[in-house]
Write a protein that holds these residues in place. Structure first.
Motif, PDB file in Angstrom:
ATOM      1  N   GLY A   1      26.136 -21.723   5.015  1.00 30.07           N
ATOM      2  CA  GLY A   1      25.600 -20.384   5.356  1.00 30.07           C
ATOM      3  C   GLY A   1      25.645 -19.321   4.380  1.00 30.07           C
ATOM      4  O   GLY A   1      26.163 -18.895   3.471  1.00 30.07           O
ATOM      5  N   THR A   2      25.124 -18.399   4.873  1.00 30.83           N
ATOM      6  CA  THR A   2      25.141 -16.456   4.220  1.00 30.83           C
ATOM      7  C   THR A   2      25.512 -15.314   5.414  1.00 30.83           C
ATOM      8  O   THR A   2      25.973 -16.228   7.062  1.00 30.83           O
ATOM      9  CB  THR A   2      23.741 -16.106   4.232  1.00 30.83           C
ATOM     10  OG1 THR A   2      23.434 -15.329   3.296  1.00 30.83           O
ATOM     11  CG2 THR A   2      22.724 -16.031   5.498  1.00 30.83           C
ATOM     12  N   SER A   3      26.490 -14.951   4.439  1.00 32.16           N
ATOM     13  CA  SER A   3      27.289 -13.646   5.695  1.00 32.16           C
ATOM     14  C   SER A   3      26.144 -12.634   4.626  1.00 32.16           C
ATOM     15  O   SER A   3      26.267 -12.241   3.752  1.00 32.16           O
ATOM     16  CB  SER A   3      28.569 -13.387   4.804  1.00 32.16           C
ATOM     17  OG  SER A   3      29.168 -14.895   5.622  1.00 32.16           O
ATOM     18  N   ILE A   4      25.821 -12.106   6.083  1.00 36.42           N
ATOM     19  CA  ILE A   4      25.363 -10.281   5.399  1.00 36.42           C
ATOM     20  C   ILE A   4      26.342  -9.629   6.028  1.00 36.42           C
ATOM     21  O   ILE A   4      26.073  -8.914   7.019  1.00 36.42           O
ATOM     22  CB  ILE A   4      24.298 -10.517   6.295  1.00 36.42           C
ATOM     23  CG1 ILE A   4      23.317 -11.654   5.724  1.00 36.42           C
ATOM     24  CG2 ILE A   4      23.254  -9.223   5.612  1.00 36.42           C
ATOM     25  CD1 ILE A   4      21.783 -11.872   6.866  1.00 36.42           C
ATOM     26  N   GLY A   5      26.157  -8.561   4.822  1.00 32.99           N
ATOM     27  CA  GLY A   5      27.254  -6.854   6.002  1.00 32.99           C
ATOM     28  C   GLY A   5      27.998  -6.259   4.606  1.00 32.99           C
ATOM     29  O   GLY A   5      27.845  -6.920   3.051  1.00 32.99           O
ATOM     30  N   LYS A   6      29.150  -5.787   4.767  1.00 30.89           N
ATOM     31  CA  LYS A   6      30.192  -5.897   3.463  1.00 30.89           C
ATOM     32  C   LYS A   6      31.651  -6.230   3.887  1.00 30.89           C
ATOM     33  O   LYS A   6      31.854  -6.095   4.694  1.00 30.89           O
ATOM     34  CB  LYS A   6      30.457  -3.974   3.912  1.00 30.89           C
ATOM     35  CG  LYS A   6      31.500  -3.096   2.751  1.00 30.89           C
ATOM     36  CD  LYS A   6      31.358  -1.439   2.879  1.00 30.89           C
ATOM     37  CE  LYS A   6      32.495  -1.092   2.416  1.00 30.89           C
ATOM     38  NZ  LYS A   6      32.237  -1.606   1.475  1.00 30.89           N
ATOM     39  N   PHE A   7      32.616  -6.293   2.654  1.00 31.34           N
ATOM     40  CA  PHE A   7      33.278  -7.370   2.272  1.00 31.34           C
ATOM     41  C   PHE A   7      34.623  -6.375   1.413  1.00 31.34           C
ATOM     42  O   PHE A   7      33.935  -5.732  -0.160  1.00 31.34           O
ATOM     43  CB  PHE A   7      33.424  -8.331   1.316  1.00 31.34           C
ATOM     44  CG  PHE A   7      31.893  -9.009   2.534  1.00 31.34           C
ATOM     45  CD1 PHE A   7      32.356  -9.595   3.580  1.00 31.34           C
ATOM     46  CD2 PHE A   7      30.863  -9.204   2.336  1.00 31.34           C
ATOM     47  CE1 PHE A   7      30.958 -10.450   4.604  1.00 31.34           C
ATOM     48  CE2 PHE A   7      29.908  -9.703   2.941  1.00 31.34           C
ATOM     49  CZ  PHE A   7      30.354 -10.726   4.260  1.00 31.34           C
ATOM     50  N   GLU A   8      35.411  -6.134   1.247  1.00 29.01           N
ATOM     51  CA  GLU A   8      36.534  -5.606   1.083  1.00 29.01           C
ATOM     52  C   GLU A   8      37.793  -6.388   1.194  1.00 29.01           C
ATOM     53  O   GLU A   8      38.438  -6.576   1.671  1.00 29.01           O
ATOM     54  CB  GLU A   8      37.327  -3.744   0.924  1.00 29.01           C
ATOM     55  CG  GLU A   8      37.046  -3.353   0.238  1.00 29.01           C
ATOM     56  CD  GLU A   8      38.026  -1.634   0.986  1.00 29.01           C
ATOM     57  OE1 GLU A   8      38.279  -0.629   0.040  1.00 29.01           O
ATOM     58  OE2 GLU A   8      37.053  -1.479   1.694  1.00 29.01           O
ATOM     59  N   THR A   9      38.305  -6.543  -0.746  1.00 26.06           N
ATOM     60  CA  THR A   9      40.019  -7.659  -0.722  1.00 26.06           C
ATOM     61  C   THR A   9      40.434  -6.678  -1.737  1.00 26.06           C
ATOM     62  O   THR A   9      40.212  -6.461  -2.460  1.00 26.06           O
ATOM     63  CB  THR A   9      39.146  -8.652  -0.963  1.00 26.06           C
ATOM     64  OG1 THR A   9      38.298  -9.802   0.013  1.00 26.06           O
ATOM     65  CG2 THR A   9      40.694  -9.406  -0.614  1.00 26.06           C
ATOM     66  N   LEU A  10      41.538  -6.216  -1.096  1.00 29.50           N
ATOM     67  CA  LEU A  10      42.772  -4.774  -2.010  1.00 29.50           C
ATOM     68  C   LEU A  10      43.935  -5.983  -1.906  1.00 29.50           C
ATOM     69  O   LEU A  10      44.597  -6.014  -1.231  1.00 29.50           O
ATOM     70  CB  LEU A  10      42.510  -4.126  -1.913  1.00 29.50           C
ATOM     71  CG  LEU A  10      43.403  -3.297  -2.064  1.00 29.50           C
ATOM     72  CD1 LEU A  10      43.377  -3.238  -4.517  1.00 29.50           C
ATOM     73  CD2 LEU A  10      44.023  -1.682  -2.689  1.00 29.50           C
ATOM     74  N   THR A  11      44.220  -6.810  -2.729  1.00 27.33           N
ATOM     75  CA  THR A  11      45.313  -7.267  -3.409  1.00 27.33           C
ATOM     76  C   THR A  11      46.058  -7.036  -4.561  1.00 27.33           C
ATOM     77  O   THR A  11      45.760  -6.773  -5.187  1.00 27.33           O
ATOM     78  CB  THR A  11      45.188  -8.802  -2.862  1.00 27.33           C
ATOM     79  OG1 THR A  11      44.934  -9.271  -3.753  1.00 27.33           O
ATOM     80  CG2 THR A  11      45.146  -9.005  -1.789  1.00 27.33           C
ATOM     81  N   ALA A  12      47.547  -7.207  -4.631  1.00 31.33           N
ATOM     82  CA  ALA A  12      47.795  -7.816  -6.293  1.00 31.33           C
ATOM     83  C   ALA A  12      47.006  -8.233  -6.839  1.00 31.33           C
ATOM     84  O   ALA A  12      47.174  -8.418  -8.055  1.00 31.33           O
ATOM     85  CB  ALA A  12      49.594  -7.904  -5.946  1.00 31.33           C
TER      86      ALA A  12
END
Length: 115
Positions: free
Chosen positions: A47-58
């Motif tokens: 599938g497809t995901s449409i939007g905004k994604f933020e991942t902040l880890t070490a």
């Protein structure tokens, strides 16, 4: 939609977060064992995901917006004489933004037109 409040599971402040605001579209195929009363199944798709994604880890620093792909995967049981109750675990893996989401799902199927 997911949000972060800046705290970890123990209510300590943290800089790590995984947030998304997206719509998911796609398809899955289900393979089911034809067993009366308890029919296990597995689903997989694309599938497809449409939007905004933020991942902040070490280990990761991802800030993307737009269209990305995801891989839906589910395991479950169809229960009952006509297998009309569905209990399942559904997961959506989004490798390009280092995120995944999972849920326990319950569904009931019923006929609208009985002749």
């Amino acid at each position: 939609m997911t949000n972060s409040n800046g705290k970890d599971l123990y209510n300590n402040p943290t800089f790590e977060k995984a947030e998304s605001k997206a719509v998911l579209l796609g398809g899955k195929a289900r393979v089911r064992a034809p067993i009366p009363w308890v029919a296990p199944y597995v689903e997989i798709g694309l599938g497809t995901s449409i939007g905004k994604f933020e991942t902040l880890t070490a280990f990761d620093n991802v800030d993307k917006g737009g269209i990305i792909y995801h891989i839906p995967f589910s395991l479950g049981l169809e229960l009952g004489k006509n297998n009309n109750v569905d209990l399942g675990l559904a997961y959506y893996f989004q490798p390009s933004v280092e995120q995944f989401v999972g849920a326990f799902a319950v569904g009931v199927t019923f006929l609208l037109n009985t002749k």
